[in-house]
Design a protein around this motif. Structure first.
Motif, PDB file in Angstrom:
ATOM      1  N   GLN B 144      41.651  24.564  12.871  1.00 43.37           N
ATOM      2  CA  GLN B 144      42.995  24.017  12.658  1.00 43.37           C
ATOM      3  C   GLN B 144      43.221  22.785  13.515  1.00 43.37           C
ATOM      4  O   GLN B 144      43.793  21.797  13.074  1.00 43.37           O
ATOM      5  CB  GLN B 144      44.061  25.077  12.990  1.00 43.37           C
ATOM      6  CG  GLN B 144      44.318  26.046  11.865  1.00 43.37           C
ATOM      7  CD  GLN B 144      44.541  25.345  10.534  1.00 43.37           C
ATOM      8  OE1 GLN B 144      45.370  24.453  10.428  1.00 43.37           O
ATOM      9  NE2 GLN B 144      43.786  25.724   9.511  1.00 43.37           N
ATOM     10  N   ARG B 145      42.772  22.879  14.771  1.00 45.83           N
ATOM     11  CA  ARG B 145      42.993  21.789  15.710  1.00 45.83           C
ATOM     12  C   ARG B 145      42.414  20.478  15.170  1.00 45.83           C
ATOM     13  O   ARG B 145      43.080  19.440  15.187  1.00 45.83           O
ATOM     14  CB  ARG B 145      42.329  22.180  17.031  1.00 45.83           C
ATOM     15  CG  ARG B 145      42.464  21.134  18.086  1.00 45.83           C
ATOM     16  CD  ARG B 145      42.017  21.686  19.406  1.00 45.83           C
ATOM     17  NE  ARG B 145      41.933  20.600  20.371  1.00 45.83           N
ATOM     18  CZ  ARG B 145      41.458  20.741  21.593  1.00 45.83           C
ATOM     19  NH1 ARG B 145      41.021  21.914  21.980  1.00 45.83           N
ATOM     20  NH2 ARG B 145      41.417  19.716  22.416  1.00 45.83           N
ATOM     21  N   THR B 249      29.428  20.702  15.526  1.00 44.84           N
ATOM     22  CA  THR B 249      29.246  21.486  16.759  1.00 44.84           C
ATOM     23  C   THR B 249      30.594  21.727  17.432  1.00 44.84           C
ATOM     24  O   THR B 249      30.933  22.854  17.820  1.00 44.84           O
ATOM     25  CB  THR B 249      28.325  20.734  17.742  1.00 44.84           C
ATOM     26  OG1 THR B 249      27.166  20.332  17.041  1.00 44.84           O
ATOM     27  CG2 THR B 249      27.947  21.611  18.918  1.00 44.84           C
ATOM     28  N   LEU B 250      31.369  20.633  17.532  1.00 45.51           N
ATOM     29  CA  LEU B 250      32.677  20.737  18.174  1.00 45.51           C
ATOM     30  C   LEU B 250      33.582  21.670  17.374  1.00 45.51           C
ATOM     31  O   LEU B 250      34.311  22.490  17.930  1.00 45.51           O
ATOM     32  CB  LEU B 250      33.306  19.340  18.263  1.00 45.51           C
ATOM     33  CG  LEU B 250      34.462  19.181  19.236  1.00 45.51           C
ATOM     34  CD1 LEU B 250      33.963  19.363  20.665  1.00 45.51           C
ATOM     35  CD2 LEU B 250      35.098  17.810  19.089  1.00 45.51           C
ATOM     36  N   ASP B 257      37.281  29.268  19.905  1.00 35.99           N
ATOM     37  CA  ASP B 257      38.463  29.302  20.783  1.00 35.99           C
ATOM     38  C   ASP B 257      39.675  29.811  20.020  1.00 35.99           C
ATOM     39  O   ASP B 257      40.430  30.636  20.519  1.00 35.99           O
ATOM     40  CB  ASP B 257      38.804  27.890  21.293  1.00 35.99           C
ATOM     41  CG  ASP B 257      37.814  27.426  22.332  1.00 35.99           C
ATOM     42  OD1 ASP B 257      36.961  28.251  22.718  1.00 35.99           O
ATOM     43  OD2 ASP B 257      37.891  26.252  22.737  1.00 35.99           O
ATOM     44  N   GLU B 258      39.847  29.283  18.796  1.00 37.71           N
ATOM     45  CA  GLU B 258      41.037  29.637  18.023  1.00 37.71           C
ATOM     46  C   GLU B 258      41.065  31.121  17.686  1.00 37.71           C
ATOM     47  O   GLU B 258      42.109  31.762  17.784  1.00 37.71           O
ATOM     48  CB  GLU B 258      41.104  28.800  16.739  1.00 37.71           C
ATOM     49  CG  GLU B 258      41.717  27.438  16.994  1.00 37.71           C
ATOM     50  CD  GLU B 258      41.555  26.480  15.835  1.00 37.71           C
ATOM     51  OE1 GLU B 258      41.292  26.939  14.698  1.00 37.71           O
ATOM     52  OE2 GLU B 258      41.683  25.266  16.058  1.00 37.71           O
ATOM     53  N   GLU B 261      41.842  33.030  20.825  1.00 41.66           N
ATOM     54  CA  GLU B 261      43.232  32.805  21.210  1.00 41.66           C
ATOM     55  C   GLU B 261      44.164  33.692  20.386  1.00 41.66           C
ATOM     56  O   GLU B 261      45.118  34.256  20.898  1.00 41.66           O
ATOM     57  CB  GLU B 261      43.603  31.349  20.965  1.00 41.66           C
ATOM     58  CG  GLU B 261      43.956  30.599  22.231  1.00 41.66           C
ATOM     59  CD  GLU B 261      43.966  29.109  22.004  1.00 41.66           C
ATOM     60  OE1 GLU B 261      44.641  28.674  21.050  1.00 41.66           O
ATOM     61  OE2 GLU B 261      43.285  28.386  22.741  1.00 41.66           O
ATOM     62  N   ASN B 262      43.855  33.777  19.091  1.00 41.48           N
ATOM     63  CA  ASN B 262      44.709  34.553  18.198  1.00 41.48           C
ATOM     64  C   ASN B 262      44.797  36.009  18.616  1.00 41.48           C
ATOM     65  O   ASN B 262      45.867  36.590  18.653  1.00 41.48           O
ATOM     66  CB  ASN B 262      44.195  34.469  16.757  1.00 41.48           C
ATOM     67  CG  ASN B 262      44.563  33.131  16.145  1.00 41.48           C
ATOM     68  OD1 ASN B 262      45.433  32.439  16.666  1.00 41.48           O
ATOM     69  ND2 ASN B 262      43.888  32.766  15.076  1.00 41.48           N
ATOM     70  N   THR B 263      43.625  36.595  18.953  1.00 44.12           N
ATOM     71  CA  THR B 263      43.648  38.005  19.312  1.00 44.12           C
ATOM     72  C   THR B 263      44.395  38.216  20.615  1.00 44.12           C
ATOM     73  O   THR B 263      45.109  39.184  20.779  1.00 44.12           O
ATOM     74  CB  THR B 263      42.207  38.560  19.451  1.00 44.12           C
ATOM     75  OG1 THR B 263      41.483  37.673  20.305  1.00 44.12           O
ATOM     76  CG2 THR B 263      41.512  38.672  18.123  1.00 44.12           C
ATOM     77  N   LYS B 264      44.251  37.240  21.546  1.00 43.22           N
ATOM     78  CA  LYS B 264      44.925  37.348  22.822  1.00 43.22           C
ATOM     79  C   LYS B 264      46.444  37.288  22.621  1.00 43.22           C
ATOM     80  O   LYS B 264      47.191  38.068  23.194  1.00 43.22           O
ATOM     81  CB  LYS B 264      44.460  36.210  23.740  1.00 43.22           C
ATOM     82  CG  LYS B 264      44.620  36.527  25.213  1.00 43.22           C
ATOM     83  CD  LYS B 264      43.983  35.434  26.064  1.00 43.22           C
ATOM     84  CE  LYS B 264      45.041  34.552  26.657  1.00 43.22           C
ATOM     85  NZ  LYS B 264      44.563  33.238  27.069  1.00 43.22           N
TER      86      LYS B 264
END
Lengths: 175, 280
Positions: B144-145, B249-250, B257-258, B261-264
């Protein structure tokens, strides 16, 4: 001692004064967010811990006043903190009103004590609720004596949670 | 600091110390320069850097140094061309002027490495030739980013503005992106240089077109040849090929990360969905 905080979008660190920030709907996070670190030294001194923060944009609150107040009170009941701190609201009028209303509702409908904090600029809210809600005096945004007032908020929170006699303290630090 | 000073005030005072050190150091450097034959730092830069570069002037070597430095500066968050142009701009401009004079008199154009070469053939979509990168961000990336940033950057990118990517992706201090970010402009410069030298493209006429002129139009306008527009688009496509493995790669990293992050976030959020006001 477990503390529940009630914030607007600004104190929750989730937006500013602009429309998009003010429209932040009712929500909450477990653990400390937003303005909590500012209170942290005082909380620690008094052995208090923020277990959760509820927040709502002041614009959203204006549109859904009754619903937000009731849901926040119901959530406070569910989370079972020892005390609820609504604020600090500074001179933010909408947020100050939300603090007073939510604290009033929690005090009335649950056995959890709730207090509010705002600056003297919120004349209407203070005159309407000062007899039914403990509203701690604090400076407006950028005013002097903030640190001291934050300590007093935490101190009053502890005393009401411990069901101590607060008549004297109230005279000194509340409206 | 006395007790009771708020942390934010304390921090602003803490920032005074490093800035005072910086000012002191540069003040000393300034004084030291006064003892040298250059007398000040500006003259030093002119005599040591600019004068020799003007001498090599109209060459691929000088151009490669320019492109390389511009990209490297961007990598550290400094507007690269703003720095390099202090040295190079007089050179590029004077070569442009000579071309435009020759063009007006109908003579053959003398120079390749004009300001127009810099603006229209070295980078597309801003430093690092990031228009290729934006196209990939919008079309093949999944996080998304990157996707959102790509959408935001596409229109500015067409006009050569890429700050959203430089600071948002980010390019700055990003070890993955530095390779294509330096590599693509170098490739463009070398390939364009070959295209001009072999006579495949007519030299730029020196007409001072704004650097924001979009790709395709700009190539035609500065050379008068439609071949130049097509050549620009080919470079754009080649740029996409170079950027592809790196942005993928990025993209993979950001996707990871996304999802974490969502689960956190879910565990931390307090849901009001099952709150009933009848509970009161």
């Amino acid at each position: 001692m477990k503390v529940l905080m009630v914030f607007d979008q600004i104190q929750a660190g989730m937006g500013g004064k602009e429309r998009a920030g003010a429209e932040l709907p009712l929500g909450g996070k477990r653990g400390p967010i937003g303005a909590v670190p500012m209170l942290e030294p005082h909380l620690k001194k008094l052995d208090e811990e923020v277990i959760a923060c509820l927040y709502c944009g002041d614009g959203y609150f204006k549109e859904h006043e009754e619903e937000v107040v009731k849901k926040m009170a119901a959530m406070a009941k569910k989370l079972r903190p020892d005390v609820v701190i609504c604020g600090p609201a500074y001179n933010y009028k909408g947020f100050a009103r939300m603090c007073a209303l939510v604290a009033y509702e929690i005090n009335k409908k649950t056995d959890i004590p709730a207090i509010a904090a705002m600056s003297e600029e919120n004349v209407d809210t203070i005159s309407k609720y000062k007899n039914s809600v403990n509203i701690v005096k604090m400076p407006k945004k950028g005013g002097t004596g903030l640190n001291e007032s934050l300590y007093k908020i935490c101190l009053l929170a502890k005393k009401v949670a411990d069901k101590e006699d607060i008549t004297e303290l109230k005279k000194e630090i509340c409206y | 600091m006395p007790k009771g000073v708020p942390p934010s005030v304390f921090n602003s005072f803490a920032a005074l110390i490093p800035s005072a050190i910086v000012m002191l150091i540069f003040f000393i450097i300034r004084i030291l320069f006064e003892f040298t034959p250059y007398e000040n730092a500006f003259d030093f830069v002119y005599k040591v850097l600019q004068a020799p570069l003007m001498a090599v002037g109209d060459s691929l070597g000088a151009e490669i140094i320019y492109v390389l430095l511009s990209s490297v500066f961007w990598f550290f968050g400094i507007n690269g061309p703003s720095v390099t142009n202090t040295v190079y701009s007089p050179m590029h401009m004077s070569l442009s002027v000579e071309n435009v004079k020759a063009f007006q008199q109908g003579l053959s154009l003398p120079h390749i490495y004009t300001q127009q070469f810099v603006d229209m053939f070295e980078t597309f979509g801003g430093g690092g030739s990031t228009l290729s990168l934006v196209i990939l961000m919008v079309t093949v990336c999944k996080s998304q980013r990157i996707k959102q940033l790509g959408k935001l950057s596409l229109v500015p990118g067409i006009f050569g503005i890429n700050e959203p990517i430089i600071f948002g992706l980010p390019i700055v201090l990003n070890p993955i992106m530095i390779i294509p970010f330096i590599g693509v402009p170098l490739m463009n410069t070398i390939l364009s240089s070959i295209a001009f030298k072999t006579g495949f493209l007519p030299y730029t006429n020196g007409v001072n077109l704004p650097w924001t002129t979009p790709i395709g139009f700009s190539g035609f306008l500065v050379t008068g040849s439609i071949k130049a527009s097509i050549f620009q688009l080919i470079l754009l496509a080649l740029g996409c090929l170079v950027y592809y493995p790196f942005i993928k790669t990025l993209d993979k990293n950001y996707l990871k990360d996304e999802s974490s992050e969502n689960t956190k976030d879910e565990s931390e959020d307090i849901s009001f969905d099952d709150i009933s006001i009848d509970d009161l």
